[in-house]
Design a protein around this motif. Structure first.
Motif, PDB file in Angstrom:
ATOM      1  N   ARG A 178      73.197  15.330 186.122  1.00 51.80           N
ATOM      2  CA  ARG A 178      74.461  15.464 186.842  1.00 51.80           C
ATOM      3  C   ARG A 178      74.892  14.135 187.450  1.00 51.80           C
ATOM      4  NH1 ARG A 178      74.392  18.343 192.174  1.00 51.80           N
ATOM      5  NH2 ARG A 178      74.740  16.281 192.998  1.00 51.80           N
ATOM      6  N   LEU A 179      73.940  13.420 188.044  1.00 55.79           N
ATOM      7  CA  LEU A 179      74.270  12.130 188.648  1.00 55.79           C
ATOM      8  C   LEU A 179      74.734  11.133 187.593  1.00 55.79           C
ATOM      9  CD1 LEU A 179      71.413  11.778 191.297  1.00 55.79           C
ATOM     10  CD2 LEU A 179      73.806  12.394 191.694  1.00 55.79           C
ATOM     11  N   GLU A 180      74.080  11.147 186.437  1.00 54.19           N
ATOM     12  CA  GLU A 180      74.499  10.262 185.346  1.00 54.19           C
ATOM     13  C   GLU A 180      75.890  10.637 184.851  1.00 54.19           C
ATOM     14  OE1 GLU A 180      71.397  10.505 182.421  1.00 54.19           O
ATOM     15  OE2 GLU A 180      70.040   9.236 183.580  1.00 54.19           O
ATOM     16  N   ALA A 181      76.143  11.942 184.746  1.00 55.58           N
ATOM     17  CA  ALA A 181      77.463  12.400 184.305  1.00 55.58           C
ATOM     18  C   ALA A 181      78.532  12.001 185.322  1.00 55.58           C
ATOM     19  CB  ALA A 181      77.456  13.911 184.101  1.00 55.58           C
ATOM     20  N   GLU A 182      78.212  12.127 186.606  1.00 55.33           N
ATOM     21  CA  GLU A 182      79.168  11.728 187.646  1.00 55.33           C
ATOM     22  C   GLU A 182      79.447  10.233 187.579  1.00 55.33           C
ATOM     23  OE1 GLU A 182      77.522  13.057 191.355  1.00 55.33           O
ATOM     24  OE2 GLU A 182      78.102  15.142 191.012  1.00 55.33           O
ATOM     25  N   GLU A 183      78.402   9.458 187.336  1.00 52.83           N
ATOM     26  CA  GLU A 183      78.569   8.009 187.233  1.00 52.83           C
ATOM     27  C   GLU A 183      79.426   7.657 186.016  1.00 52.83           C
ATOM     28  OE1 GLU A 183      75.874   4.017 186.571  1.00 52.83           O
ATOM     29  OE2 GLU A 183      74.937   5.760 187.491  1.00 52.83           O
ATOM     30  N   ALA A 184      79.148   8.319 184.893  1.00 53.41           N
ATOM     31  CA  ALA A 184      79.942   8.069 183.683  1.00 53.41           C
ATOM     32  C   ALA A 184      81.397   8.468 183.914  1.00 53.41           C
ATOM     33  CB  ALA A 184      79.362   8.838 182.500  1.00 53.41           C
ATOM     34  N   LEU A 185      81.591   9.576 184.597  1.00 51.95           N
ATOM     35  CA  LEU A 185      82.944  10.032 184.900  1.00 51.95           C
ATOM     36  C   LEU A 185      83.662   9.037 185.809  1.00 51.95           C
ATOM     37  CD1 LEU A 185      84.851  12.405 184.383  1.00 51.95           C
ATOM     38  CD2 LEU A 185      83.960  13.474 186.444  1.00 51.95           C
ATOM     39  N   ALA A 186      82.944   8.518 186.781  1.00 50.01           N
ATOM     40  CA  ALA A 186      83.540   7.525 187.683  1.00 50.01           C
ATOM     41  C   ALA A 186      83.924   6.262 186.909  1.00 50.01           C
ATOM     42  CB  ALA A 186      82.570   7.188 188.807  1.00 50.01           C
ATOM     43  N   GLU A 187      83.074   5.859 185.977  1.00 46.28           N
ATOM     44  CA  GLU A 187      83.385   4.680 185.155  1.00 46.28           C
ATOM     45  C   GLU A 187      84.611   4.933 184.289  1.00 46.28           C
ATOM     46  OE1 GLU A 187      79.828   3.770 182.981  1.00 46.28           O
ATOM     47  OE2 GLU A 187      78.770   3.058 184.764  1.00 46.28           O
ATOM     48  N   GLN A 188      84.684   6.136 183.717  1.00 48.17           N
ATOM     49  CA  GLN A 188      85.849   6.478 182.897  1.00 48.17           C
ATOM     50  C   GLN A 188      87.120   6.471 183.739  1.00 48.17           C
ATOM     51  OE1 GLN A 188      84.850  10.296 181.214  1.00 48.17           O
ATOM     52  NE2 GLN A 188      84.179   9.393 179.279  1.00 48.17           N
ATOM     53  N   GLN A 189      87.027   7.036 184.927  1.00 51.06           N
ATOM     54  CA  GLN A 189      88.193   7.079 185.800  1.00 51.06           C
ATOM     55  C   GLN A 189      88.627   5.666 186.173  1.00 51.06           C
ATOM     56  OE1 GLN A 189      87.794   9.568 189.238  1.00 51.06           O
ATOM     57  NE2 GLN A 189      89.825   9.087 189.995  1.00 51.06           N
ATOM     58  N   GLU A 190      87.665   4.820 186.459  1.00 47.48           N
ATOM     59  CA  GLU A 190      87.976   3.430 186.793  1.00 47.48           C
ATOM     60  C   GLU A 190      88.656   2.732 185.616  1.00 47.48           C
ATOM     61  OE1 GLU A 190      85.309  -0.440 187.753  1.00 47.48           O
ATOM     62  OE2 GLU A 190      84.839   1.340 188.943  1.00 47.48           O
ATOM     63  N   ALA A 191      88.140   2.981 184.412  1.00 49.23           N
ATOM     64  CA  ALA A 191      88.741   2.377 183.219  1.00 49.23           C
ATOM     65  C   ALA A 191      90.163   2.898 183.008  1.00 49.23           C
ATOM     66  CB  ALA A 191      87.880   2.665 181.992  1.00 49.23           C
ATOM     67  N   LEU A 192      90.355   4.193 183.237  1.00 50.08           N
ATOM     68  CA  LEU A 192      91.694   4.772 183.086  1.00 50.08           C
ATOM     69  C   LEU A 192      92.664   4.205 184.122  1.00 50.08           C
ATOM     70  CD1 LEU A 192      90.857   8.521 182.351  1.00 50.08           C
ATOM     71  CD2 LEU A 192      91.833   6.851 180.775  1.00 50.08           C
ATOM     72  N   GLU A 193      92.192   4.039 185.341  1.00 43.30           N
ATOM     73  CA  GLU A 193      93.048   3.468 186.381  1.00 43.30           C
ATOM     74  C   GLU A 193      93.420   2.031 186.038  1.00 43.30           C
ATOM     75  OE1 GLU A 193      90.776   4.042 189.948  1.00 43.30           O
ATOM     76  OE2 GLU A 193      91.343   6.153 190.117  1.00 43.30           O
ATOM     77  N   LYS A 194      92.460   1.293 185.496  1.00 46.90           N
ATOM     78  CA  LYS A 194      92.728  -0.088 185.093  1.00 46.90           C
ATOM     79  C   LYS A 194      93.755  -0.113 183.960  1.00 46.90           C
ATOM     80  CE  LYS A 194      90.470  -4.270 183.411  1.00 46.90           C
ATOM     81  NZ  LYS A 194      89.232  -4.876 182.939  1.00 46.90           N
TER      82      LYS A 194
END
Length: 158
Positions: A64-80
């Motif tokens: 779950r923590l890895e998935a949350e981290e991956a999701l946060a990275e994806q969100q950051e990439a999308l925001e960028k």
């Protein structure tokens, strides 16, 4: 061996962070992991759980923590990407405005030249221009023609 290492690493991270995580297992049991201790319904069950169950809980938490981290990275990439798209849109809008302004300047200069030519021809036809006036009008019309050429050049640059 790798699995054990990741569990130990996860436990170390949880101990150092001092955070509390809720873990919901497949059978809908809810566990709370605080550091290296596992709680169920507010009661510590770390020692009463079998090693397989502890590992399953910790693995679920790690996933779950890895998935949350991956999701946060994806969100950051999308925001960028969104920010870059907005910047590109602003640039395009700026270019469009410059083109519209240049086009308008060209048509204004062309219209002014046309109006002044008509006025000159009317005055010339009626014989109301002296030789000095003729010279002034020639300079004026030449300047207006240069303005039209410059405006057209600016328009073609864009």
């Amino acid at each position: 061996m790798m699995r054990l290492l990741s569990v130990v690493l996860l436990l170390f991270l949880m101990l150092s962070c001092g955070t509390t995580h809720k873990v919901i297992m497949d059978n809908h049991e809810v566990y709370e992991v605080k550091g290296s201790k596992i709680f169920k319904d507010g009661t510590e069950v770390t020692e009463t759980l079998k090693k397989d169950r502890k590992n399953a809980i910790l693995d679920t938490l790690e996933e779950r923590l890895e998935a949350e981290e991956a999701l946060a990275e994806q969100q950051e990439a999308l925001e960028k990407a969104q920010k870059e798209a907005e910047e590109q849109q602003k640039e395009i809008e700026k270019e469009l405005k410059e083109k519209e302004d240049a086009r308008e300047a060209f048509f204004d200069a062309k219209e002014k030249l046309k109006d002044q030519k008509n006025k000159y021809e009317r005055l010339h036809k009626n014989g109301k221009l002296s030789p000095n006036d003729e010279e002034k009008w020639a300079k004026k019309l030449k300047k207006l023609a240069e303005d039209v050429a410059e405006a057209k050049e600016n328009l073609n640059k864009l």
